[in-house]
Design a protein around this motif. Structure first.
Motif, PDB file in Angstrom:
ATOM      1  N   ARG A   1      11.292 -16.444   0.564  1.00  0.00           N
ATOM      2  CA  ARG A   1      10.581 -16.051   1.438  1.00  0.00           C
ATOM      3  C   ARG A   1      11.979 -16.466   3.013  1.00  0.00           C
ATOM      4  O   ARG A   1      12.038 -17.083   2.346  1.00  0.00           O
ATOM      5  N   LEU A   2      11.092 -14.930   4.133  1.00  0.00           N
ATOM      6  CA  LEU A   2      12.388 -15.282   5.102  1.00  0.00           C
ATOM      7  C   LEU A   2      11.481 -15.926   6.632  1.00  0.00           C
ATOM      8  O   LEU A   2      10.437 -15.976   5.911  1.00  0.00           O
ATOM      9  N   PRO A   3      12.067 -16.432   7.488  1.00  0.00           N
ATOM     10  CA  PRO A   3      11.143 -16.989   8.259  1.00  0.00           C
ATOM     11  C   PRO A   3      10.824 -15.981   8.884  1.00  0.00           C
ATOM     12  O   PRO A   3       9.304 -15.655   9.390  1.00  0.00           O
ATOM     13  N   CYS A   4      11.926 -14.673   9.149  1.00  0.00           N
ATOM     14  CA  CYS A   4      10.006 -13.353   9.390  1.00  0.00           C
ATOM     15  C   CYS A   4       9.688 -12.725   8.218  1.00  0.00           C
ATOM     16  O   CYS A   4       9.833 -12.977   7.472  1.00  0.00           O
ATOM     17  N   ASP A   5       8.669 -11.841   9.904  1.00  0.00           N
ATOM     18  CA  ASP A   5       7.540 -11.064   8.480  1.00  0.00           C
ATOM     19  C   ASP A   5       8.791  -9.823   7.930  1.00  0.00           C
ATOM     20  O   ASP A   5       9.289  -9.263   8.866  1.00  0.00           O
ATOM     21  N   LEU A   6       8.758  -9.823   6.948  1.00  0.00           N
ATOM     22  CA  LEU A   6       8.907  -8.526   6.260  1.00  0.00           C
ATOM     23  C   LEU A   6       8.241  -7.708   5.206  1.00  0.00           C
ATOM     24  O   LEU A   6       7.765  -7.635   4.340  1.00  0.00           O
ATOM     25  N   HIS A   7       8.637  -6.970   6.672  1.00  0.00           N
ATOM     26  CA  HIS A   7       8.181  -5.471   6.166  1.00  0.00           C
ATOM     27  C   HIS A   7       8.448  -4.155   5.436  1.00  0.00           C
ATOM     28  O   HIS A   7       9.941  -3.278   6.607  1.00  0.00           O
ATOM     29  N   ALA A   8       9.167  -4.466   4.158  1.00  0.00           N
ATOM     30  CA  ALA A   8      10.189  -3.663   3.178  1.00  0.00           C
ATOM     31  C   ALA A   8       9.701  -2.589   3.572  1.00  0.00           C
ATOM     32  O   ALA A   8       8.293  -2.263   3.008  1.00  0.00           O
TER      33      ALA A   8
ATOM     34  N   GLU B   1       0.775  -1.633  -0.077  1.00  0.00           N
ATOM     35  CA  GLU B   1      -0.636   0.488   0.152  1.00  0.00           C
ATOM     36  C   GLU B   1       0.884   1.295  -0.397  1.00  0.00           C
ATOM     37  O   GLU B   1       2.184   1.024   0.674  1.00  0.00           O
ATOM     38  N   VAL B   2       0.125   2.423  -0.761  1.00  0.00           N
ATOM     39  CA  VAL B   2       0.737   3.365   0.323  1.00  0.00           C
ATOM     40  C   VAL B   2      -0.033   4.477   0.799  1.00  0.00           C
ATOM     41  O   VAL B   2      -1.055   4.604   0.771  1.00  0.00           O
ATOM     42  N   ASP B   3       1.137   5.174   1.677  1.00  0.00           N
ATOM     43  CA  ASP B   3      -0.296   5.583   2.881  1.00  0.00           C
ATOM     44  C   ASP B   3      -0.128   6.741   2.457  1.00  0.00           C
ATOM     45  O   ASP B   3       0.367   7.432   1.652  1.00  0.00           O
ATOM     46  N   THR B   4      -0.306   7.719   3.910  1.00  0.00           N
ATOM     47  CA  THR B   4      -0.622   9.368   3.413  1.00  0.00           C
ATOM     48  C   THR B   4      -0.260  10.201   3.017  1.00  0.00           C
ATOM     49  O   THR B   4       0.101  11.452   2.256  1.00  0.00           O
ATOM     50  N   LEU B   5       1.878   9.584   3.011  1.00  0.00           N
ATOM     51  CA  LEU B   5       2.877  10.990   2.913  1.00  0.00           C
ATOM     52  C   LEU B   5       3.450  10.176   1.507  1.00  0.00           C
ATOM     53  O   LEU B   5       3.886  10.977   1.459  1.00  0.00           O
ATOM     54  N   GLY B   6       2.883   9.452   1.305  1.00  0.00           N
ATOM     55  CA  GLY B   6       3.462   8.496   0.400  1.00  0.00           C
ATOM     56  C   GLY B   6       4.175   7.483   0.136  1.00  0.00           C
ATOM     57  O   GLY B   6       5.555   7.068  -0.859  1.00  0.00           O
ATOM     58  N   ASN B   7       4.695   6.731   1.990  1.00  0.00           N
ATOM     59  CA  ASN B   7       5.953   5.779   1.804  1.00  0.00           C
ATOM     60  C   ASN B   7       4.997   4.835   0.638  1.00  0.00           C
ATOM     61  O   ASN B   7       3.958   4.074   1.308  1.00  0.00           O
ATOM     62  N   VAL B   8       5.924   3.790   0.814  1.00  0.00           N
ATOM     63  CA  VAL B   8       5.218   2.120   0.100  1.00  0.00           C
ATOM     64  C   VAL B   8       6.050   1.592   0.998  1.00  0.00           C
ATOM     65  O   VAL B   8       6.387   1.277   1.315  1.00  0.00           O
ATOM     66  N   LEU B   9       4.432   0.646   1.609  1.00  0.00           N
ATOM     67  CA  LEU B   9       4.535  -0.375   2.100  1.00  0.00           C
ATOM     68  C   LEU B   9       4.102  -1.963   1.478  1.00  0.00           C
ATOM     69  O   LEU B   9       3.357  -1.605   1.552  1.00  0.00           O
ATOM     70  N   ALA B  10       5.081  -2.844   1.708  1.00  0.00           N
ATOM     71  CA  ALA B  10       5.357  -3.715   1.113  1.00  0.00           C
ATOM     72  C   ALA B  10       4.795  -5.052   2.182  1.00  0.00           C
ATOM     73  O   ALA B  10       5.959  -4.985   3.655  1.00  0.00           O
ATOM     74  N   LEU B  11       4.382  -6.316   2.490  1.00  0.00           N
ATOM     75  CA  LEU B  11       4.734  -6.775   3.512  1.00  0.00           C
ATOM     76  C   LEU B  11       5.314  -8.464   2.451  1.00  0.00           C
ATOM     77  O   LEU B  11       4.324  -8.863   1.814  1.00  0.00           O
ATOM     78  N   LYS B  12       6.383  -8.830   3.149  1.00  0.00           N
ATOM     79  CA  LYS B  12       6.436 -10.295   2.423  1.00  0.00           C
ATOM     80  C   LYS B  12       6.399 -10.788   4.024  1.00  0.00           C
ATOM     81  O   LYS B  12       7.666 -10.924   4.301  1.00  0.00           O
ATOM     82  N   ARG B  13       5.071 -12.131   3.453  1.00  0.00           N
ATOM     83  CA  ARG B  13       5.068 -12.972   5.026  1.00  0.00           C
ATOM     84  C   ARG B  13       6.262 -13.910   5.451  1.00  0.00           C
ATOM     85  O   ARG B  13       6.808 -14.365   4.452  1.00  0.00           O
TER      86      ARG B  13
END
Lengths: 329, 343, 356
Positions: free
Chosen positions: B186-193, B35-47
């Motif tokens: 995929r990694l063992p951790c949740d990667l919040h890129a 998703e793109v947040d209100t400031l314009g960051n790209v938030l991606a999740l790879k579980r």
């Protein structure tokens, strides 16, 4: 309290490497608190339950101290360093520092520096740990060290490194020791990374979400030769902060400290500090805002290896803190 | 390589759109959520695949330093201010690209023939410099580059063999590393890129992203300073190009979490990945904003050493780049809840 | 309310950063008939809620202007003279000779003084008097002063707002009370027009000491959008033309990383539709206003910034044009009225659409 103070000021704990000092404080407060935990950045939180109807109060003193960090080791085994917090070259030449592994270093200054009559810059200083080459140097880039100075006691004056803010830690521990009852839910927080940006206090206060926050920290003085006018002197009581360069103390928090001091006949001073601030600045802007103030211990030579406080001010700070916590806020 | 596209995209702080478009394109299909947040960051999740996965936020900033148009002269020149820290010594004689469309412009200074005395020794001040886009007058200049338009260096990406050069490696190098991590297994951790905005003007994107994600730990990926060119005395190179990924212990924005530093060093030593400790006390990164979010987030910074950042043409070693990707991947693979437990 | 009268009331109220109670009283009284609810935030900000007509949960827009002002504080006593400290960005070049009131045990009139020019070295006369050489003299014997005055007592500047030509006014604390006035005018207008969104009008505290009231009240309100209002530099001699704006030609609308570009575009279109003149103010980095704090509150808030050109900032003669305050108020009201329930979707970043 002298032995407690000695133990606190002589322990190693530069910002970011607070494990040793945290262990020392933890041992002191473990049996006195109802709950104890370490929060994500490493601040130690000791909670004391109060009765019903009281407020959630954070009392914060930072356990980290200023120091230096090795930034480079040259071919001949001399180390260059950067400051951790407000370390100034005027106070460091010829002084000794110690690393967590016991290695001692002497701060030297380049003989051929650009202007020998001026105070050297930090880049013109180096650390001599007795090594002869990069290979046999016992310290590495990223290692931290603190000043080496034992506690000296001269009359009522206490002199040591890291009075800022182990003396605040001592006040909190002693307050917890003597506390009999309080209506409030108290969080004694020994914060990390104050000297590099008040990082521990802001995050700890966020986690606790208090109604009121009071920092206990050192402040400057105006009673030494040719000092700037500041109406704070050693031995005249703890100082209730009105304002410093980072914050204006919440009026009600300031007033309650003043009133309780007056009522109990505890000497106190009022403090307007031109340069510097404390954990209270970080705590006041947490979440929707926390009424915050600061009880200060007057201290000479802050951020040198020989910080001096008066024992009576420390004792009176404990008495005043107990008065503040005894009744409604 | 994705670094070329990223480097050449125009994305001065607050106007990161073109970089965001490149990134969204590059990670599509490789992430579970974006998703793109209100400031314009790209938030991606790879579980993550592990049990009780650590929620790790890894951030690289999309924005670059540049100039902003703050006035128009009657002759059609653009008056400018800096966005982020710009070195005024670098500006004379440079080609720039102005606005999202990349209109070419130049910065020229007084001809050397006309200088008096030791005037040549002085660096022209930023507020005396103008961008010339060839506009004939104020109205034309205003139409092409209205107030608030941003400009950046016009450099293109070049391959030198083992090294590559381009603009904005701070922090498109970090963005490229993060894209590579997302494109991998995929990694063992949740990667919040998180590809952040507005790092260069105060770590602002990372701050709101960290609040939203509330991660267990954080890492900023950077393209960082090298000072390994000849100098007068035996002094720190800050980082060395070719010396492997640089791990930050402390900088002006934070003190890194020792457990994370040890995880990185331990991983590098076990696997024979070269690494270096960045000279402490220099610079600041998004980790400074992440680590003070909410109740505190243990954080660290890992960087690809880059010579000449904040200049028209930076230089990095592809080995360092690959080793940074590898060090991050392997370290994240070893990251468990136990890593963050405190005795 | 008539704008010049409103400006006068606000300007002349005391309200040093951290001690905003007196001015908060004035604002509170003015806002009471205009809002549905009012509360005081953790650090003393005044928060008024005017509910919108949309279905719940309604989106929230925050309008923020700060009410604190710069001033002086007693920092020590010496032989009956008061040492003083500047609070919140007071300008030491503009305090010598001011008439003040010291809020001691009782209010004491005083004068900001230093040693006479005749007796000091001539080169010292060329330099600004540093804080430690400035005193307040309350004209009382030392023993009385000791009894009445305490370190930490506030000192306010005695200054009536001056009404100048062309509806220009000059007074203390117009930074940023002029913008509080603009928010007030907007609330008045909103009483007569339909608006879908909830409006949080906030008179923030401690802006001058680090944007603190805005930081904490934005956290508490958690708005979906925010507009901060603050004064900006008016045209005066000695300043570059790229950093100043003329008085009386309308408010400024800021652009730059601190401000959400699509929100700014919408605000401009509202101004155009209402035929309100404005200038664009480029802000390349830190805006130094409440907008800077609000934008990064919680998960981030799309924020815009409206400025009122003001001369002689942080001096007791801050000067601006009343018309610009009225225009800012009209612009705010029209902006709020323009917000449809789904407005937020219309300002999403363009690159994000295809990825969803």
């Amino acid at each position: 309290m002298r032995e407690l103070i000695r133990e606190l000021v002589e322990t190693y704990g530069p910002s970011g490497v607070e494990d040793e000092i945290r262990a020392v404080i933890r041992a002191e407060v473990e049996d006195l608190a109802d709950e104890i935990r370490v929060d994500p950045l490493g601040s130690l939180v000791a909670r004391k339950h109060g009765g019903d109807g009281g407020k959630r109060v954070v009392l914060a003193a930072h356990m980290d101290e200023i120091g230096i960090m090795v930034s480079y080791v040259d071919e001949k085994g001399f180390a260059r360093f950067t400051r951790i917090g407000g370390v100034y070259s005027l106070n460091t030449v010829g002084d000794r520092v110690a690393f967590s592994n016991g290695t001692v270093g002497v701060v030297g200054v380049e003989q051929k520096r650009a202007n020998a009559t001026k105070i050297p810059t930090l880049d013109e200083l180096y650390l001599d740990v007795g090594a002869t080459s990069r290979e046999d140097c016992p310290v590495a880039v990223g290692d931290s060290a603190v000043f080496v100075r034992p506690l000296d006691i001269q009359g009522t004056r206490l002199i040591a490194k890291a009075m800022d803010d182990r003396i605040g830690c001592a006040v909190l521990i002693e307050t917890l020791r003597r506390l009999e009852s309080t209506p409030h839910d108290l969080y004694f927080v020994f914060t990390v990374q104050e000297e590099v940006g008040l990082f521990g206090a802001g995050t700890s206060a966020y986690g606790i979400d208090p109604d009121v926050a009071i920092a206990v920290d050192v402040t400057g003085n105006g009673d030494t030769p040719e000092s700037y006018p500041m109406a704070v002197a050693l031995g005249k009581g703890p100082a209730v902060k009105v304002m410093d360069s980072g914050m204006i103390a919440h009026r009600a928090v300031k007033d309650v400290m003043v009133q309780r001091a007056k009522d109990a006949g505890i000497p106190y001073q009022l403090e307007v500090l031109a340069r510097g601030t404390t954990d209270a600045m970080a705590m006041q802007v947490v979440r929707s805002g926390v009424p915050s103030g600061c009880l200060s211990i007057p201290c000479r030579y802050v951020h040198t290896p020989s910080e001096m406080v008066d024992e009576r001010d420390v004792e009176n700070a404990v008495c005043l803190m107990l008065e503040v916590l005894r009744a409604d806020l | 390589m994705i670094l070329k596209e990223l480097s050449e995209a125009i994305g001065v702080s607050g106007q990161e759109g073109p970089v965001r478009a490149v990134i969204l394109d590059a990670i599509r299909g490789h992430v579970d959520e974006v998703e793109v947040d209100t400031l314009g960051n790209v938030l991606a999740l790879k579980r993550g695949t592990g049990p009780e996965p650590v929620r790790a936020m890894v951030a690289a900033h999309m924005d670059e330093i540049g100039l902003m148009v703050v006035g128009h002269d009657s002759d059609g020149f653009l008056r400018v201010s800096q966005v982020g820290g710009i070195d005024a010594r670098l500006l004379p004689g440079k080609v720039l690209r102005v606005g999202p469309e990349g209109i070419p412009g130049v910065i020229g200074i007084k001809p050397v023939h006309l200088l008096k005395g030791d005037e040549y020794k002085k660096v022209p001040k930023l507020d005396s410099l103008v961008i010339d886009i060839g506009a004939k007058n104020k109205d034309e200049a205003r139409g092409l580059a209205p107030l608030g338009t941003c400009a950046t260096f016009g450099t293109t990406y070049r391959e030198f063999g083992p090294t590559v050069s381009g603009k904005a490696f701070d922090d498109r190098a970090g963005c490229a590393v993060l894209v590579e991590l997302l494109r991998g297994e995929r990694l063992p951790c949740d990667l919040h890129a998180v590809f952040t905005v507005q790092e260069e003007v105060g770590l602002r994107g990372a701050r709101v992203a960290a609040f939203k994600i509330a991660p267990d730990c954080g890492c900023a990926l950077e393209g960082t300073i090298c000072d390994d060119i000849p100098k007068d005395k035996d002094a720190s190179p800050t980082t060395e190009m070719g010396g492997g990924p640089a791990i930050t212990v402390m900088d002006r924005s934070f003190v890194a979490d020792r457990r994370l530093v040890e995880l990185l060093i331990g991983t590098a030593e076990d696997l024979g990945i070269p690494y270096q400790i960045k000279r402490p006390g220099i610079g600041g990164t998004d980790a400074g904003a992440i680590h003070r979010s909410r109740g505190g987030v243990p954080s660290v910074t890992v960087a690809v050493p880059c010579r000449y950042i904040h200049s028209p043409a930076a230089l990095l070693s592809l080995d360092d780049f690959d080793n940074t990707v590898r060090l991050m991947r392997e370290s994240l693979s070893r990251l468990t809840q136990r890593t963050l437990r405190r005795e | 309310m008539e704008v010049i009268l409103l400006l006068k009331q606000l300007s002349e109220a005391d309200g040093l950063a951290g001690y905003e109670e007196p001015v908060r009283g004035v604002v509170s009284e003015t806002w009471t008939p205009l809002v549905d609810e009012m509360r005081v935030g953790g650090l003393g900000s005044l928060i008024g809620l005017k509910r919108g007509t949309g279905p719940e949960p309604r989106p929230k827009v925050m309008l923020a202007a700060h009410m604190d002002e710069v001033g002086l504080m007693v920092s020590g006593l010496e032989k009956g003279f008061l040492h003083i400290a500047g609070v919140a960005g007071a300008d030491p070049r503009a305090v010598l000779g001011l008439e003040v009131v010291v809020h001691a045990e009782r209010d004491l009139p005083g004068i900001v003084a230093t040693r006479p020019p005749h007796v000091i070295p001539s080169d010292e006369r060329q330099k600004t008097v540093p804080w430690d050489k400035l005193f307040v003299d309350v004209g009382l014997p030392a023993d009385q002063v000791e009894q009445l005055v305490t370190v930490g007592d506030l000192i306010s500047i005695r200054c009536e707002m001056a009404e100048l030509k062309n509806r220009r006014v000059a007074g203390k604390a117009l930074d940023d009370r002029a913008c509080v006035a603009a928010v007030t005018l907007a609330l008045e207008k909103l009483a007569k027009v339909n608006h879908v969104w909830d409006v949080y009008a906030v008179a923030t505290t401690q802006e001058e000491t680090g944007l603190k009231g805005a930081t904490t009240s934005a956290y508490g309100i958690a708005p979906d959008l925010a507009i901060a209002l603050d004064v900006t530099f008016g045209n005066q001699p000695g300043l570059r033309d790229t950093e100043v704006f003329p008085l009386g030609e309308g408010p400024t609308i800021a652009v730059g990383p601190n401000l959400h570009p699509a929100l700014v575009d919408h605000l401009k279109s509202v101004a155009d539709a209402q035929e309100i003149p404005y200038h664009i103010e480029p802000v390349p980095g830190r805006s130094g206003t409440d907008a800077w704090a609000i934008q990064v509150s919680r998960e981030g808030v799309p924020t815009a910034l409206i400025g009122i050109p003001t001369r002689y900032m942080h001096q007791p003669v801050e000067m601006l044009a009343a018309q610009d305050v009225e225009r800012a108020g009209r612009l705010l009201a029209a902006f709020v009225a323009s917000l449809e329930a789904d407005f937020l979707e219309s300002i999403a970043w363009p690159e994000s659409e295809e990825s969803e």
